[in-house]
Scaffold this motif. Structure first.
Motif, short mmCIF file in Angstrom:
data_model
loop_
_atom_site.label_atom_id
_atom_site.label_comp_id
_atom_site.label_asym_id
_atom_site.label_seq_id
_atom_site.Cartn_x
_atom_site.Cartn_y
_atom_site.Cartn_z
N GLU A 1 0.82 -1.21 0.00
CA GLU A 1 0.00 0.00 0.00
C GLU A 1 0.85 1.26 0.00
O GLU A 1 0.47 2.29 -0.58
CB GLU A 1 -0.92 -0.01 1.22
N ARG A 2 2.02 1.21 0.64
CA ARG A 2 2.82 2.42 0.78
C ARG A 2 3.93 2.55 -0.26
O ARG A 2 4.48 3.64 -0.44
CB ARG A 2 3.44 2.46 2.18
N ALA A 3 4.27 1.48 -0.92
CA ALA A 3 5.38 1.51 -1.88
C ALA A 3 4.93 2.09 -3.21
O ALA A 3 3.89 1.72 -3.75
CB ALA A 3 5.94 0.12 -2.07
N SER A 4 5.73 3.01 -3.72
CA SER A 4 5.48 3.59 -5.05
C SER A 4 6.46 3.06 -6.08
O SER A 4 6.26 3.24 -7.28
CB SER A 4 5.59 5.12 -4.98
N ALA A 5 7.55 2.44 -5.62
CA ALA A 5 8.55 1.90 -6.55
C ALA A 5 9.37 0.86 -5.82
O ALA A 5 9.38 0.79 -4.58
CB ALA A 5 9.44 3.01 -7.09
N LEU B 1 10.40 1.93 -2.16
CA LEU B 1 10.49 3.38 -2.00
C LEU B 1 9.10 3.96 -1.84
O LEU B 1 8.14 3.51 -2.49
CB LEU B 1 11.17 4.00 -3.23
N ASP B 2 8.99 4.98 -0.97
CA ASP B 2 7.69 5.61 -0.78
C ASP B 2 7.43 6.66 -1.85
O ASP B 2 8.21 6.81 -2.80
CB ASP B 2 7.58 6.20 0.63
N ALA B 3 6.36 7.43 -1.68
CA ALA B 3 5.97 8.40 -2.69
C ALA B 3 6.99 9.51 -2.86
O ALA B 3 7.04 10.17 -3.91
CB ALA B 3 4.61 8.99 -2.34
N GLN B 4 7.84 9.74 -1.84
CA GLN B 4 8.89 10.76 -1.93
C GLN B 4 10.22 10.16 -2.36
O GLN B 4 11.27 10.78 -2.25
CB GLN B 4 9.07 11.47 -0.57
N ALA B 5 10.19 8.93 -2.85
CA ALA B 5 11.38 8.21 -3.32
C ALA B 5 12.37 7.95 -2.18
O ALA B 5 13.55 7.76 -2.42
CB ALA B 5 12.06 8.94 -4.47
N GLN B 6 11.88 7.92 -0.93
CA GLN B 6 12.71 7.61 0.21
C GLN B 6 12.57 6.13 0.56
O GLN B 6 11.51 5.53 0.38
CB GLN B 6 12.32 8.47 1.42
N PRO B 7 13.64 5.49 1.07
CA PRO B 7 13.56 4.08 1.42
C PRO B 7 12.48 3.81 2.47
O PRO B 7 12.39 4.49 3.49
CB PRO B 7 14.96 3.77 1.97
N LEU B 8 11.65 2.82 2.20
CA LEU B 8 10.58 2.41 3.11
C LEU B 8 11.01 1.16 3.87
O LEU B 8 10.96 1.10 5.10
CB LEU B 8 9.29 2.17 2.33
N CYS C 1 9.64 -4.60 9.25
CA CYS C 1 10.99 -4.07 9.01
C CYS C 1 10.97 -2.65 8.45
O CYS C 1 12.03 -2.13 8.07
CB CYS C 1 11.73 -4.99 8.06
N ILE C 2 9.80 -2.04 8.36
CA ILE C 2 9.74 -0.65 7.89
C ILE C 2 10.54 0.24 8.84
O ILE C 2 10.33 0.24 10.05
CB ILE C 2 8.29 -0.17 7.78
N GLY C 3 11.49 0.98 8.29
CA GLY C 3 12.31 1.88 9.10
C GLY C 3 13.48 1.23 9.78
O GLY C 3 14.26 1.89 10.45
N VAL C 4 13.68 -0.09 9.61
CA VAL C 4 14.80 -0.79 10.24
C VAL C 4 15.96 -0.84 9.25
O VAL C 4 15.80 -1.32 8.13
CB VAL C 4 14.42 -2.22 10.67
N LEU C 5 17.11 -0.34 9.67
CA LEU C 5 18.30 -0.33 8.82
C LEU C 5 19.29 -1.34 9.36
O LEU C 5 19.71 -1.26 10.50
CB LEU C 5 18.93 1.06 8.79
N CYS C 6 19.68 -2.29 8.52
CA CYS C 6 20.71 -3.27 8.88
C CYS C 6 21.98 -2.93 8.13
O CYS C 6 21.96 -2.85 6.90
CB CYS C 6 20.25 -4.69 8.53
#
Length: 655
Positions: A40-44, A97-104, A129-134
């Motif tokens: 639902e949140r991913a644009s790409a 990526l979200d609508a602002q092309a930022q990593p989701l 894992c949304i917002g989790v950076l490994c």
């Protein structure tokens, strides 16, 4: 060299031939799924593939973005080894990526092929894992960072083993069984229809590149949900993790220690962090550490810099040693910085301009609405750019405070090539030897820029918190740098006169006499007898000669018949040693008593090397030099004139 192909999505980064038919016996299918919230949140979906040859060499990273009608879940990426090279491995990173092309959310797999078999592995983009950076070689699973390694030939290696608690219930994403993936299985050897495999649209091939080598050992997995605040900043411990900031451009990061990027640079170069469409918006806290060995080459069309673009971000307390080569905007730190804060940054290295027409800089190519404080640049500019700036090439609505820029070779480079409506406060560039800078704004003579005492009078902090000097009369450095020391240097400028011929500076103390070394083109007159037998420049070697070969004394000094007694200098490795080092101006009416001078070639009590005129002097004392020692002046150059002088000096010349 060989690459890897997705059938239908042909990534021929390392060959110019078409993908062609897949190898008859070897194929790997990567089935990509996503939880409902991610869909639902991913644009790409950004797909990155890094092939790794059998010898451990990493080939060129390939990137493709799927969006619009091409974005659907589940999807299958069908991969075959290039030219049947089944021994190769790969690193696969999928980023929604979200609508602002930022990593989701992202997921990674490190795997390889099973020779002669067609198998399938699965990757799920998890809502947990949304917002989790490994960092390093990890991937997120159930909010935890675990190893991304998958052995496609071993059914027990999939799903990933983890100590995390059981996965929460989630909506089915289109795959029977939800998260529980089947073990790797062979699929139909035909065109993929029997297994329901979908292909992804083709992309153009790119030109062949040369093979590069890097260390095969991956960095450790660092499980963290870092970067949401400075206190929870993501730790950057090596150059690979520094490069990984590109996947977390909106987070806070901090260096754990010094970083050497020479290995990554030799392997194909560092990719600038952020770009105009996706700038760095987070923070990098250098913590006083150093990034060394960085090499970036962007070609003629783009900027080369540690950061491609910064917008609203912050960089602080960092020493950067780099070599960059590229087009417009190329600089050591950033190609573009908008609304950024850059504080206590030392940038040292080489900037190569692709042509004389492009604008390049030492620190930032284009500076807009930003603040630069307590920073410096020491850089070699190459490529002949006529639009270079030591701090920035183009600046607008910015503030540069307590900073300097110095070109290490060639002609002086102005602080800002184009300043716009920017404000410059107590910031300067090295405009070369001499007293004046030909009317150029923000220029300081080299000796003044190398004088902490003079800069302190301009408002710089030399109290031990910010600025220091590595050695006598060196360019200022930041105290957090190794070898940068607080220096006890002579006192302030003379309070009477302005150094002009009409109003020469009045010298009434040994401190003021020493201050002349900072303004070797000014005019002076001695107002009183001086006893300098206990005076030291601050380095334990006595008086520092006024003027040298780079910036000779070319003003006028009138002793007015007063005496200078007890002057001592002990600088045996320095040429042209005396009260004055190299003189092209005029010295007159001077009495020098009981002077002791030890120097290198060309040393004398009054002048080391005379290329100007001495008129009416009385000199007495003791001098020793390696060669060309003299009772008044050590060496006489072309145009030298010595008249009306008497000397009672003991001279020793050492071989």
């Amino acid at each position: 060299m060989k690459g890897a192909c997705f059938v239908g999505l042909c990534w021929a980064a390392l060959v110019t031939a078409a993908c062609g038919a897949p190898d008859s016996g070897t194929e790997l299918n990567v089935r990509v799924l996503a939880d409902t919230e991610v869909q639902e949140r991913a644009s790409a979906l950004r797909v990155e593939l890094l092939p790794i040859a059998a010898d451990g060499s990493r080939l060129e990273l390939q990137t493709h973005v799927l969006e619009g009608e091409r974005l659907h879940f589940p999807m299958t990426l069908r991969m075959v080894p290039r030219d049947g090279d089944s021994d190769r491995r790969f690193e696969l990173r999928l980023t929604a990526l979200d609508a602002q092309a930022q990593p989701l959310v992202e997921a990674r797999r490190h795997s390889g092929y099973v020779v002669g078999a067609r198998v399938q592995i699965e990757v799920r983009l998890e809502a947990d894992c949304i917002g989790v950076l490994c960092q390093g070689s990890g991937t997120c699973h159930h909010q935890h960072c675990v190893s991304a390694d998958v052995d496609a030939s071993d059914p027990d290696s999939w799903p990933l083993a983890t100590e995390a608690t059981a996965a929460p219930e989630r909506a089915d994403a289109g795959m029977d069984g939800g998260w529980e993936a089947s073990t790797p299985t062979e699929v139909d050897a035909g065109d993929g229809g029997a297994s329901g495999i979908e292909s992804v649209e083709e992309v153009e091939e790119v030109e062949e590149v040369e093979e590069v080598q890097v260390a095969a050992q991956p960095p450790p997995v660092v499980p963290t949900q870092c970067g949401r605040s400075r206190a929870e900043a993501c730790v950057v411990a090596d150059c690979e993790q520094l490069q990984a900031i590109a996947r977390a451009l909106d987070r806070h990061h901090r260096l754990q220690g010094d970083i050497d990027c020479s290995g990554l640079s030799a392997a194909g170069g560092f990719v600038p962090l952020g770009e105009a469409s996706a700038p760095f918006t987070g923070s990098l806290w250098g913590e006083g550490h150093r990034i060394a060995g960085l090499a970036i080459e962007a070609g003629a069309d783009g900027p080369a810099a540690l950061f491609g673009a910064i917008e609203g971000g912050r960089v602080e307390r960092l020493r950067l040693e780099a070599e960059v080569a590229g087009g417009a905007g190329t600089a050591l730190l950033a190609g573009t910085a908008r609304n950024a804060e850059l504080s206590q940054i030392a940038a040292i290295g080489r900037v190569y301009a692709a042509s004389a027409e492009v604008a390049v800089a030492g620190l930032v190519g284009v500076l807009e609405g930003s603040l630069v404080t307590e920073s410096y640049v020491q850089v070699r500019f190459e490529g002949g750019s006529s639009h270079a700036g030591s701090i920035a090439a183009e600046a607008s609505a910015s503030r540069i405070v307590d900073s300097y820029g110095a070109a290490l070779e060639g002609q002086p480079v102005p602080l800002l090539q184009s300043a716009g409506d920017s404000v410059v406060i107590a910031s300067y560039y090295d405009c070369g030897p001499g007293r004046r800078c030909d009317g150029r704004p923000h220029g300081l003579p080299r000796f003044t820029l190398r004088s902490p005492r003079a800069l302190a009078h301009l408002g710089w902090d030399f109290s031990g918190e910010v600025w220091g000097a590595a050695e006598t009369l060196a360019l200022p450095c930041l105290r957090f740098e190794a070898g940068c020391l607080e220096r006890a240097l002579p006192a302030a400028a003379p309070s009477v006169g302005d150094g002009s011929q009409e109003a020469p500076y009045a010298i009434a103390s040994c401190d003021a006499l020493q201050w002349m070394a900072r303004e070797p083109s000014a005019h002076y007159r001695l107002e009183a007898d001086l006893d300098c037998s206990h005076f030291d420049f601050g380095d334990g070697q006595g008086f520092w000669p006024v003027g040298d070969a780079t910036a000779p004394f070319d003003g006028r000094f009138d002793g007015q018949g007063h005496g200078i007694r007890g002057l001592w200098i002990r600088r045996p490795e320095r040429a042209a040693v005396g009260l004055f080092g190299v003189v092209r101006g005029v010295i007159e009416n001077v009495v020098l008593e009981n002077a002791t001078v030890i120097g290198g070639r060309g040393s004398g009590p009054l002048v080391g090397r005379l290329e100007g005129r001495i008129q009416d002097c009385t000199v007495g004392g003791w001098v020793a030099a390696r060669a060309a020692a003299g009772a008044v002046a050590g060496e006489l150059g072309a145009g030298a004139s010595l008249d009306g002088c008497s000397a009672s000096t003991t001279v020793h010349q050492r071989d």
